[in-house]
Structure formats: C-alpha cells, structure tokens
Design an enzyme around this catalytic site. Structure first.
Site, PDB file in Angstrom:
ATOM      1  N   GLU A   1       0.814  -1.209   0.000  1.00  0.00           N
ATOM      2  CA  GLU A   1       0.000   0.000   0.000  1.00  0.00           C
ATOM      3  C   GLU A   1       0.849   1.261   0.000  1.00  0.00           C
ATOM      4  OE1 GLU A   1      -2.705  -3.231   1.233  1.00  0.00           O
ATOM      5  OE2 GLU A   1      -0.681  -2.644   1.842  1.00  0.00           O
TER       6      GLU A   1
ATOM      7  N   HIS B   1      -9.413  -5.201  11.241  1.00  0.00           N
ATOM      8  CA  HIS B   1     -10.069  -5.076   9.937  1.00  0.00           C
ATOM      9  C   HIS B   1     -11.476  -4.520  10.061  1.00  0.00           C
ATOM     10  CE1 HIS B   1      -7.003  -8.267   9.554  1.00  0.00           C
ATOM     11  NE2 HIS B   1      -6.809  -7.758   8.357  1.00  0.00           N
TER      12      HIS B   1
END
Length: 375
Positions: free
Chosen positions: A101, A170
């Site tokens: 990322e 998450h």
C-alpha cells in the site's frame, strides 16, 4: 513514474485470505439494512454494480482516469467492483499492484501530480494505514504547499468500517480520521444512487477524495432513478440528503447506519414519533446548513455512526448544533456510536460493540422524553 504506470505489475498472494469468508457471503447478494421507498417500477441495482458502472463510465469518458490496487485486474476486484474493466480498458489503465500500500499509494499520488486521475483501491481502509503518509502529507497538503499550482485529482476508495467476523484490525471506521485533515474530501455513500453519483463526482474533482464504502452494502439492491442511470449523473460533494422527513427528532447517519436510522424511524412512527433522517453523504465538507435547518425544525438531534465515540463525526455535528442552533434545542443531543474498544472477534460481542436499531429508537425516545432512563 510513467514507466511504472505503463506496465502491468504482477504479484503473488493477497490479503483476500483474511477477508474471503465475508466476501463470499456478500457475493450471494445478502441484504442488510432497509431500502428506501421508491416506485415499484424503478430499476434495481446493487451497490456493487453502481460502483462498477460509475468506474466504467468515467474510464470511458476520460483517458486520464486509471484504476490501481491489489487484485483489481486479473481477479476483477476482491469484491468484484472492477469486474470486466481489465478486459475493456487493458493493463495500462487497470493496474494490478503488489501487496504494498505504501508503494502504490505513492505512485498514485505522483501520477496525480502529473495530471492523471488515479482511483486507488484499498482492499479495506484498514490497509490504507500503510500508505497514510502519502494520503495526508503528499496528497492532502500539496495544493496548499504549492500555492495552488499543483492539483492532486485522486480518489482513494474501498470498504470502511465493520464487516463480519474479521476482528479488530479489519473493522475500523476511518471517517473521523480523514475528516480531521484539511485538503481531503471525505465521502460515505449509502445507496446505489449515492454510490454512482458520488464516485463520479469524486473522480471528476480536482482534489484528493477519500471514498468510504461499506462491505456489507455491496450486495444490497436499491431502486435507482432514470436520472441516476444517465452517464452525466453526478451528486454534489458537501450536500446531505433528507431520506425521510419528520418534525419531532432529527437523526443523522452515514453509510450502513442510514439503513438502521430508517428502520428506527419506521418503528418510531408506529409509536407516534415523527423522525427526520439525514443521510450525510459527505463527511468533509459537512453539510452543516441542512443539519442545522432540520434541528431548528425538530428541536432534537440523535447522531449515529459506527466509529469510536471520542472525537467522532457525531461529536463534530454536536458542536455545530451547539454553536449555531443551541437555542432551538428542547433536549440534550443524543450520540450513538460504536463501543470505545477494539472490535471483538466473537459474533455476539461484535454485535454489542456496534450500534443497533434499538439503540437509535431508545435514544430518540429519550430525546422526546418518552423514556426516562438510558439503557
């Protein structure tokens, strides 16, 4: 930089092993929340297809638009948002990236510096933490630091907030995180029409946009108007939508919580309480005008969000009301948010950590003095 952008990047492995169980449930079109009322003849569209069609149309309309992220090409997106786009537009515009990322976020920002319009997909915004330096320091601040000479037309999109059974790392809602930062625009759609109109607006915008979707809404179908199906359709950034009109209490919400607020309003109506539901749509800029006008009419406010309560979106709305409409309040503002703890993994505890319809109903009743004690 363009050399990197103009080649197909291969990779092995993915984050999908963590998220695949919930992804498979969503691909069967499980419906969460409650749809709005439209004419029976209106066309139905899933949020997934709304996002896909918006990307398709903007890629077709502007050759500078490109999509990049993990599994957006060959796998057609972890949640199938980019289905069919690689075949149609090729690997120069639909770029599969490695699991880095920090790397592809920086590449996307650099491409935006040079006039391209990247749409960067994060498999979940929890993973965007790896690239947040580029989002905040490289994307959000450059227009200001360059004295307005460098625009950064980039969209960072992906699922935000809790899914189902994916644990604390998450399940975070990042709306308040990004809304805190000048230079970013932060959008959070609820319905298919919201998703189409706002994603198109985000891609066309000259500034960096954080586009917060919800995994549990991807498979939900909503009616869409003929206007929303037109390729020129676009919703204004910074404008909230009144989903349901009412006169006794205002309920603000965004993303999946809008469905919960609508369900709560329906329950309240059966008990003689008329609730107005505002779908915020835009977290930054926040439509303070619409919110304050509603509260000045209803004289009561309940804010609803999935995220943590401290320094949250609801706290900012409460401040706006105190500063601009305090004298109109007939009751203290009620704030509904997620529990102030990391998300539990156990299903029963996870449910208890998130706002539920009953929580909204009880808060609205307290605001209307129909219930004396908080529960």
């Amino acid at each position: 930089m363009f050399g990197i952008l103009r080649r197909k990047i291969g990779f092995g492995g993915s984050h999908a092993s963590i998220l695949r169980p919930s992804m498979e449930r969503l691909q069967h079109g499980v419906i969460y929340g409650m749809s709005r009322n439209y004419a029976a003849a209106a066309k139905q569209m899933t949020v997934r297809n709304a996002l896909n069609s918006a990307l398709d149309e903007e890629l077709s309309a502007d050759p500078n638009v490109l999509v990049m992220g993990e599994e957006v090409g060959e796998y057609q997106g972890a949640y199938k948002i980019t289905k069919g786009l690689l075949e149609k537009y090729g690997p120069l515009r639909i770029l599969d990236t490695p699991i880095t990322e920090a790397g592809f976020t920086g590449i996307g920002v650099g491409a935006a510096y040079y006039g391209l319009r990247p749409v960067v997909e994060f498999m979940t915004f929890n993973f965007a933490l790896q690239g947040i330096d580029h989002i905040i320091n490289s994307a959000a601040k450059t227009y200001y630091m360059s004295s307005g000479t460098i625009s950064v037309p980039i969209v960072f999109r992906g699922p935000n907030g809790a899914a189902a059974g994916v644990g604390a790392q998450h399940s975070q809602c990042f709306a308040a995180w990004y809304a805190h930062c000048p230079g970013l625009k932060v959008l959070a759609p609820y319905s298919s029409e919201d998703s189409r109109g706002l994603l198109k607006a985000a891609i066309r915008d000259p500034d960096p946009v954080i586009f917060l979707e919800n995994e549990l809404l991807y498979g939900e179908s909503f009616p869409v108007s003929a206007e929303a199906l037109d390729s020129s359709f676009c919703l204004p950034i910074g404008k909230a939508k009144i989903e349901r009109e009412g006169v006794q209490v205002t309920i603000t919400a965004f993303s999946k919580m809008v469905g919960y607020a609508l369900q709560a309003a329906e329950i309240l109506s059966k008990e003689g309480i008329s609730a107005e539901v505002i779908n915020l749509l835009s977290i930054r800029p926040l439509d303070r005008t619409t919110i304050n006008a509603s509260v000045r009419k209803t004289n009561r406010l309940v804010t609803v969000e999935e995220g943590f309560p401290q320094h949250g979106v609801g706290a900012e709305i409460c401040t706006s009301i105190m500063e601009e409409s305090f004298e109109y309040l007939d009751a203290p503002v009620e704030r509904i948010a997620g529990a102030d703890i990391p998300m539990p993994y156990a299903a029963n505890l996870e449910k208890n950590a998130l706002p539920q319809v009953d929580d909204i109903v009880r808060a609205a009743k307290r605001a209307c003095y129909r219930s004396a004690a908080a529960s």
